[in-house]
Write an enzyme that holds these catalytic residues in place. Structure first.
Site, PDB file in Angstrom:
ATOM      1  N   GLU A 103      11.929  54.212  -2.068  1.00  0.00           N
ATOM      2  CA  GLU A 103      11.851  55.396  -3.915  1.00  0.00           C
ATOM      3  C   GLU A 103      13.473  55.149  -4.252  1.00  0.00           C
ATOM      4  O   GLU A 103      14.187  53.962  -3.853  1.00  0.00           O
ATOM      5  CB  GLU A 103      12.232  57.013  -2.990  1.00  0.00           C
ATOM      6  CG  GLU A 103      13.972  57.099  -2.000  1.00  0.00           C
ATOM      7  CD  GLU A 103      14.864  57.351  -2.520  1.00  0.00           C
ATOM      8  OE1 GLU A 103      14.640  57.341  -4.116  1.00  0.00           O
ATOM      9  OE2 GLU A 103      16.278  56.910  -2.122  1.00  0.00           O
ATOM     10  N   SER A 154      19.088  58.449   0.345  1.00  0.00           N
ATOM     11  CA  SER A 154      19.653  57.810  -1.023  1.00  0.00           C
ATOM     12  C   SER A 154      20.453  57.171  -0.043  1.00  0.00           C
ATOM     13  O   SER A 154      20.544  56.147  -0.011  1.00  0.00           O
ATOM     14  CB  SER A 154      20.369  59.026  -2.032  1.00  0.00           C
ATOM     15  OG  SER A 154      20.627  58.447  -2.949  1.00  0.00           O
ATOM     16  N   HIS A 176      14.429  61.841  -5.394  1.00  0.00           N
ATOM     17  CA  HIS A 176      15.216  62.062  -5.683  1.00  0.00           C
ATOM     18  C   HIS A 176      14.103  63.555  -6.426  1.00  0.00           C
ATOM     19  O   HIS A 176      15.443  63.959  -7.474  1.00  0.00           O
ATOM     20  CB  HIS A 176      16.281  61.285  -6.853  1.00  0.00           C
ATOM     21  CG  HIS A 176      16.922  60.765  -6.032  1.00  0.00           C
ATOM     22  ND1 HIS A 176      17.009  59.450  -4.890  1.00  0.00           N
ATOM     23  CD2 HIS A 176      18.559  60.937  -5.797  1.00  0.00           C
ATOM     24  CE1 HIS A 176      18.092  59.476  -4.351  1.00  0.00           C
ATOM     25  NE2 HIS A 176      18.925  60.135  -4.610  1.00  0.00           N
TER      26      HIS A 176
END
Length: 302
Positions: free
Chosen positions: A202, A109, A272
Protein backbone atom coordinates in the site's frame (compact mmCIF):
# COMPACT_ATOMS: atom_id res chain seq x y z
CA UNK A 1 6.35 -18.65 12.60
CA UNK A 2 5.26 -18.10 16.20
CA UNK A 3 1.64 -17.06 16.66
CA UNK A 4 1.04 -15.02 19.84
CA UNK A 5 -1.90 -16.06 21.98
CA UNK A 6 -5.30 -14.68 21.13
CA UNK A 7 -6.58 -11.99 23.48
CA UNK A 8 -9.26 -12.51 26.09
CA UNK A 9 -11.09 -10.24 28.50
CA UNK A 10 -8.84 -9.12 31.33
CA UNK A 11 -5.65 -9.07 29.26
CA UNK A 12 -3.31 -6.09 29.40
CA UNK A 13 -2.30 -4.30 26.21
CA UNK A 14 0.11 -1.40 25.71
CA UNK A 15 -0.07 1.69 23.52
CA UNK A 16 3.31 3.12 22.50
CA UNK A 17 4.44 5.81 20.06
CA UNK A 18 7.53 4.58 18.16
CA UNK A 19 7.14 7.09 15.34
CA UNK A 20 5.53 10.53 14.93
CA UNK A 21 4.18 12.58 17.84
CA UNK A 22 0.47 12.66 18.65
CA UNK A 23 -1.61 15.44 20.22
CA UNK A 24 -2.33 15.35 23.93
CA UNK A 25 -5.39 13.28 24.90
CA UNK A 26 -5.85 12.03 21.32
CA UNK A 27 -6.16 8.40 22.45
CA UNK A 28 -9.24 8.75 24.66
CA UNK A 29 -11.58 7.13 22.12
CA UNK A 30 -9.16 4.28 21.45
CA UNK A 31 -8.73 3.57 25.15
CA UNK A 32 -12.51 3.50 25.60
CA UNK A 33 -12.89 1.09 22.68
CA UNK A 34 -10.17 -1.24 23.96
CA UNK A 35 -11.63 -1.13 27.46
CA UNK A 36 -15.05 -1.99 26.02
CA UNK A 37 -13.40 -5.17 24.70
CA UNK A 38 -12.54 -6.05 28.30
CA UNK A 39 -8.87 -5.11 27.99
CA UNK A 40 -6.65 -3.32 30.49
CA UNK A 41 -4.84 -0.50 28.67
CA UNK A 42 -1.36 0.72 29.58
CA UNK A 43 -0.13 3.99 28.02
CA UNK A 44 3.61 4.34 27.45
CA UNK A 45 5.37 7.09 29.40
CA UNK A 46 6.58 8.86 26.27
CA UNK A 47 3.41 8.50 24.18
CA UNK A 48 2.63 12.23 24.28
CA UNK A 49 6.22 13.48 24.21
CA UNK A 50 7.62 15.42 21.27
CA UNK A 51 11.14 15.68 19.88
CA UNK A 52 11.09 17.42 16.51
CA UNK A 53 8.42 15.47 14.59
CA UNK A 54 8.79 12.30 16.66
CA UNK A 55 7.13 11.22 19.90
CA UNK A 56 10.12 11.88 22.11
CA UNK A 57 13.78 11.10 21.59
CA UNK A 58 14.92 7.77 20.21
CA UNK A 59 15.85 6.74 23.75
CA UNK A 60 12.39 7.61 25.10
CA UNK A 61 10.51 5.84 22.31
CA UNK A 62 12.82 2.85 22.53
CA UNK A 63 12.34 2.56 26.30
CA UNK A 64 8.55 2.50 25.95
CA UNK A 65 8.58 -0.09 23.19
CA UNK A 66 11.18 -2.25 24.93
CA UNK A 67 9.26 -2.18 28.20
CA UNK A 68 6.09 -3.33 26.41
CA UNK A 69 8.02 -6.07 24.62
CA UNK A 70 9.64 -7.28 27.86
CA UNK A 71 6.60 -7.27 30.16
CA UNK A 72 4.99 -10.74 30.18
CA UNK A 73 1.69 -9.19 31.30
CA UNK A 74 1.40 -7.24 28.03
CA UNK A 75 -0.30 -9.43 25.42
CA UNK A 76 -0.39 -6.95 22.52
CA UNK A 77 1.36 -3.73 21.54
CA UNK A 78 -0.66 -1.06 19.71
CA UNK A 79 1.40 1.58 17.92
CA UNK A 80 -0.43 4.89 18.33
CA UNK A 81 0.31 6.07 14.77
CA UNK A 82 2.84 5.92 11.96
CA UNK A 83 4.57 8.89 10.37
CA UNK A 84 8.32 8.52 10.82
CA UNK A 85 10.75 7.17 13.39
CA UNK A 86 10.20 3.43 13.90
CA UNK A 87 13.15 2.42 11.75
CA UNK A 88 15.53 4.37 14.00
CA UNK A 89 14.83 1.90 16.83
CA UNK A 90 15.38 -1.48 15.19
CA UNK A 91 19.09 -1.99 15.81
CA UNK A 92 18.71 -1.26 19.53
CA UNK A 93 15.71 -3.50 20.23
CA UNK A 94 16.30 -6.58 22.38
CA UNK A 95 14.28 -9.72 21.73
CA UNK A 96 14.97 -12.04 24.69
CA UNK A 97 11.63 -11.48 26.39
CA UNK A 98 9.64 -11.06 23.16
CA UNK A 99 10.65 -14.55 22.12
CA UNK A 100 9.92 -15.93 25.59
CA UNK A 101 6.51 -14.21 25.63
CA UNK A 102 5.51 -13.48 22.01
CA UNK A 103 2.87 -10.81 21.66
CA UNK A 104 0.97 -9.12 18.87
CA UNK A 105 2.24 -5.93 17.25
CA UNK A 106 -0.51 -3.82 15.65
CA UNK A 107 -0.01 -0.94 13.22
CA UNK A 108 0.70 0.10 9.63
CA UNK A 109 2.55 2.66 7.51
CA UNK A 110 5.87 3.49 9.24
CA UNK A 111 5.17 0.53 11.53
CA UNK A 112 6.17 -1.64 8.55
CA UNK A 113 9.68 -1.35 10.01
CA UNK A 114 8.49 -3.08 13.18
CA UNK A 115 6.53 -5.67 11.21
CA UNK A 116 9.84 -6.50 9.53
CA UNK A 117 11.54 -6.79 12.92
CA UNK A 118 8.82 -9.14 14.22
CA UNK A 119 9.01 -11.18 11.02
CA UNK A 120 12.81 -11.41 11.22
CA UNK A 121 12.38 -12.99 14.65
CA UNK A 122 9.63 -15.30 13.38
CA UNK A 123 6.73 -13.75 15.32
CA UNK A 124 3.42 -12.96 13.61
CA UNK A 125 2.02 -9.42 13.66
CA UNK A 126 -1.13 -7.60 12.57
CA UNK A 127 -1.33 -4.91 9.89
CA UNK A 128 -4.37 -2.88 10.97
CA UNK A 129 -5.68 0.50 12.07
CA UNK A 130 -4.03 2.31 14.99
CA UNK A 131 -5.31 4.02 18.17
CA UNK A 132 -5.07 7.56 16.76
CA UNK A 133 -7.66 6.47 14.16
CA UNK A 134 -9.87 4.44 16.50
CA UNK A 135 -12.83 6.74 17.10
CA UNK A 136 -16.63 6.78 16.71
CA UNK A 137 -16.37 7.85 13.04
CA UNK A 138 -14.22 4.87 12.04
CA UNK A 139 -16.03 2.27 9.90
CA UNK A 140 -17.37 -0.64 11.92
CA UNK A 141 -15.48 -3.13 9.75
CA UNK A 142 -12.20 -1.40 10.64
CA UNK A 143 -12.72 -1.65 14.40
CA UNK A 144 -14.65 -4.90 14.61
CA UNK A 145 -12.33 -6.57 12.11
CA UNK A 146 -9.38 -5.83 14.37
CA UNK A 147 -11.25 -7.07 17.44
CA UNK A 148 -12.22 -10.29 15.68
CA UNK A 149 -8.71 -11.15 14.56
CA UNK A 150 -7.27 -10.43 18.02
CA UNK A 151 -9.89 -12.42 19.94
CA UNK A 152 -10.84 -15.18 17.50
CA UNK A 153 -8.06 -15.31 14.91
CA UNK A 154 -10.58 -14.95 12.08
CA UNK A 155 -9.17 -12.68 9.40
CA UNK A 156 -10.24 -14.33 6.15
CA UNK A 157 -11.28 -11.90 3.42
CA UNK A 158 -13.16 -11.85 0.14
CA UNK A 159 -13.40 -8.80 -2.07
CA UNK A 160 -14.70 -7.76 -5.47
CA UNK A 161 -12.94 -8.57 -8.69
CA UNK A 162 -10.83 -5.89 -10.40
CA UNK A 163 -10.33 -5.71 -14.14
CA UNK A 164 -6.62 -5.19 -13.41
CA UNK A 165 -6.24 -8.53 -11.61
CA UNK A 166 -4.16 -11.44 -12.83
CA UNK A 167 -6.01 -14.66 -12.16
CA UNK A 168 -4.52 -17.60 -10.33
CA UNK A 169 -3.93 -19.12 -6.93
CA UNK A 170 -0.98 -19.17 -4.56
CA UNK A 171 0.00 -20.48 -1.17
CA UNK A 172 2.54 -18.73 1.02
CA UNK A 173 3.23 -16.60 4.07
CA UNK A 174 1.56 -13.19 4.06
CA UNK A 175 3.80 -10.19 4.71
CA UNK A 176 4.24 -6.63 3.51
CA UNK A 177 3.11 -3.10 4.28
CA UNK A 178 4.06 0.31 2.98
CA UNK A 179 5.77 0.06 -0.41
CA UNK A 180 8.38 2.76 0.27
CA UNK A 181 9.45 1.14 3.52
CA UNK A 182 9.60 -2.34 1.99
CA UNK A 183 12.01 -0.83 -0.53
CA UNK A 184 14.06 0.81 2.26
CA UNK A 185 14.35 -2.53 4.06
CA UNK A 186 16.07 -4.24 1.14
CA UNK A 187 19.70 -4.98 1.93
CA UNK A 188 19.20 -4.63 5.69
CA UNK A 189 19.17 -7.41 8.31
CA UNK A 190 15.38 -7.00 8.46
CA UNK A 191 14.71 -7.78 4.81
CA UNK A 192 12.44 -10.83 4.70
CA UNK A 193 13.25 -13.91 2.71
CA UNK A 194 10.72 -13.33 -0.05
CA UNK A 195 10.90 -16.88 -1.37
CA UNK A 196 7.59 -18.02 0.10
CA UNK A 197 5.88 -14.65 0.55
CA UNK A 198 2.49 -13.45 -0.62
CA UNK A 199 3.30 -9.74 -0.66
CA UNK A 200 0.89 -6.99 0.37
CA UNK A 201 1.64 -3.39 -0.63
CA UNK A 202 0.00 0.00 0.00
CA UNK A 203 1.11 3.60 -0.35
CA UNK A 204 0.06 7.19 0.37
CA UNK A 205 0.85 10.62 -1.11
CA UNK A 206 3.40 9.34 -3.60
CA UNK A 207 4.10 10.57 -7.11
CA UNK A 208 3.49 8.04 -9.86
CA UNK A 209 7.08 8.19 -11.06
CA UNK A 210 8.24 7.31 -7.55
CA UNK A 211 5.83 4.38 -7.38
CA UNK A 212 7.35 3.25 -10.66
CA UNK A 213 10.85 3.63 -9.20
CA UNK A 214 9.88 1.61 -6.12
CA UNK A 215 8.56 -1.19 -8.32
CA UNK A 216 11.75 -1.08 -10.40
CA UNK A 217 13.72 -1.46 -7.15
CA UNK A 218 11.68 -4.51 -6.10
CA UNK A 219 12.24 -6.02 -9.53
CA UNK A 220 16.00 -5.35 -9.64
CA UNK A 221 16.43 -6.65 -6.08
CA UNK A 222 14.87 -9.95 -7.09
CA UNK A 223 11.78 -9.57 -4.92
CA UNK A 224 9.25 -9.95 -7.72
CA UNK A 225 11.02 -13.04 -9.03
CA UNK A 226 10.62 -14.77 -5.66
CA UNK A 227 7.19 -13.93 -4.28
CA UNK A 228 4.21 -16.28 -4.68
CA UNK A 229 1.49 -13.67 -5.09
CA UNK A 230 0.73 -9.95 -4.79
CA UNK A 231 -2.13 -8.23 -2.93
CA UNK A 232 -2.46 -4.53 -3.74
CA UNK A 233 -4.10 -2.34 -1.11
CA UNK A 234 -5.02 1.32 -1.11
CA UNK A 235 -2.81 3.77 -3.02
CA UNK A 236 -4.20 6.97 -1.51
CA UNK A 237 -3.72 10.57 -2.72
CA UNK A 238 -1.46 9.51 -5.58
CA UNK A 239 0.19 12.54 -7.20
CA UNK A 240 1.48 13.35 -10.65
CA UNK A 241 3.84 15.95 -12.11
CA UNK A 242 2.65 18.74 -14.44
CA UNK A 243 4.15 16.62 -17.20
CA UNK A 244 2.13 13.54 -16.39
CA UNK A 245 3.72 10.14 -15.95
CA UNK A 246 1.18 8.60 -18.29
CA UNK A 247 0.32 5.33 -16.54
CA UNK A 248 -2.07 4.50 -13.74
CA UNK A 249 -0.91 2.82 -10.54
CA UNK A 250 -2.46 -0.42 -11.76
CA UNK A 251 -0.61 -0.17 -15.07
CA UNK A 252 2.69 0.56 -13.31
CA UNK A 253 2.35 -2.53 -11.14
CA UNK A 254 1.18 -4.69 -14.04
CA UNK A 255 4.14 -3.65 -16.19
CA UNK A 256 6.77 -4.57 -13.63
CA UNK A 257 5.07 -7.87 -12.79
CA UNK A 258 4.54 -8.86 -16.42
CA UNK A 259 7.54 -11.20 -16.51
CA UNK A 260 6.21 -13.33 -13.67
CA UNK A 261 3.28 -15.69 -13.36
CA UNK A 262 2.05 -15.07 -9.81
CA UNK A 263 -1.55 -13.94 -9.21
CA UNK A 264 -2.24 -10.27 -8.53
CA UNK A 265 -5.29 -9.08 -6.55
CA UNK A 266 -6.01 -5.36 -6.63
CA UNK A 267 -8.51 -3.50 -4.48
CA UNK A 268 -7.91 -4.85 -0.99
CA UNK A 269 -9.22 -2.36 1.58
CA UNK A 270 -6.16 -1.71 3.71
CA UNK A 271 -3.87 1.29 3.87
CA UNK A 272 -4.29 4.99 4.53
CA UNK A 273 -8.07 5.20 4.37
CA UNK A 274 -10.84 4.93 6.94
CA UNK A 275 -11.88 1.44 5.86
CA UNK A 276 -8.89 -0.66 6.87
CA UNK A 277 -9.24 -4.43 7.10
CA UNK A 278 -6.71 -6.36 9.20
CA UNK A 279 -4.05 -8.70 7.84
CA UNK A 280 -2.04 -11.24 9.82
CA UNK A 281 1.58 -11.05 8.73
CA UNK A 282 3.68 -14.19 9.06
CA UNK A 283 0.69 -16.54 8.79
CA UNK A 284 0.38 -19.09 5.98
CA UNK A 285 -2.53 -18.38 3.67
CA UNK A 286 -4.10 -19.13 0.32
CA UNK A 287 -4.67 -16.38 -2.23
CA UNK A 288 -7.32 -17.05 -4.86
CA UNK A 289 -7.91 -14.59 -7.69
CA UNK A 290 -10.83 -15.60 -9.91
CA UNK A 291 -12.91 -13.85 -12.54
CA UNK A 292 -15.53 -12.98 -9.91
CA UNK A 293 -13.64 -12.26 -6.67
CA UNK A 294 -10.39 -12.43 -4.75
CA UNK A 295 -9.93 -14.14 -1.41
CA UNK A 296 -7.34 -14.60 1.33
CA UNK A 297 -7.86 -17.58 3.58
CA UNK A 298 -5.48 -18.39 6.40
CA UNK A 299 -4.37 -21.92 7.13
CA UNK A 300 -5.22 -23.31 10.56
CA UNK A 301 -2.40 -23.11 13.08
CA UNK A 302 -0.73 -26.41 13.85
Amino acid sequence: MIQPKLLQAGDTVAIVSPAKFIPQDSLLSAVQILQSWGLQVRIGLSVYQRHFQMAGTDAQRLADLQEAMDDPKVKAIFCSRGGYGSGRLLDALQTKYLLANPKWLIGFSDITFLHAFWHAHKVMSIHATMPLLMNPTAPEATIQGLKEVLFTGNANHQWANSASNRLGSAQGVLWGGNLSIISHLLGTPYQPDFENIILFIEEVSEYKYRIDRLMVHLKMAGVLARIKGLVVGQFTDTKDNPQVFGASVEEIIQEHCASYAFPIAFGFEAGHEALHLPLVFGKSCNLEVSSTQSSLKYESSR
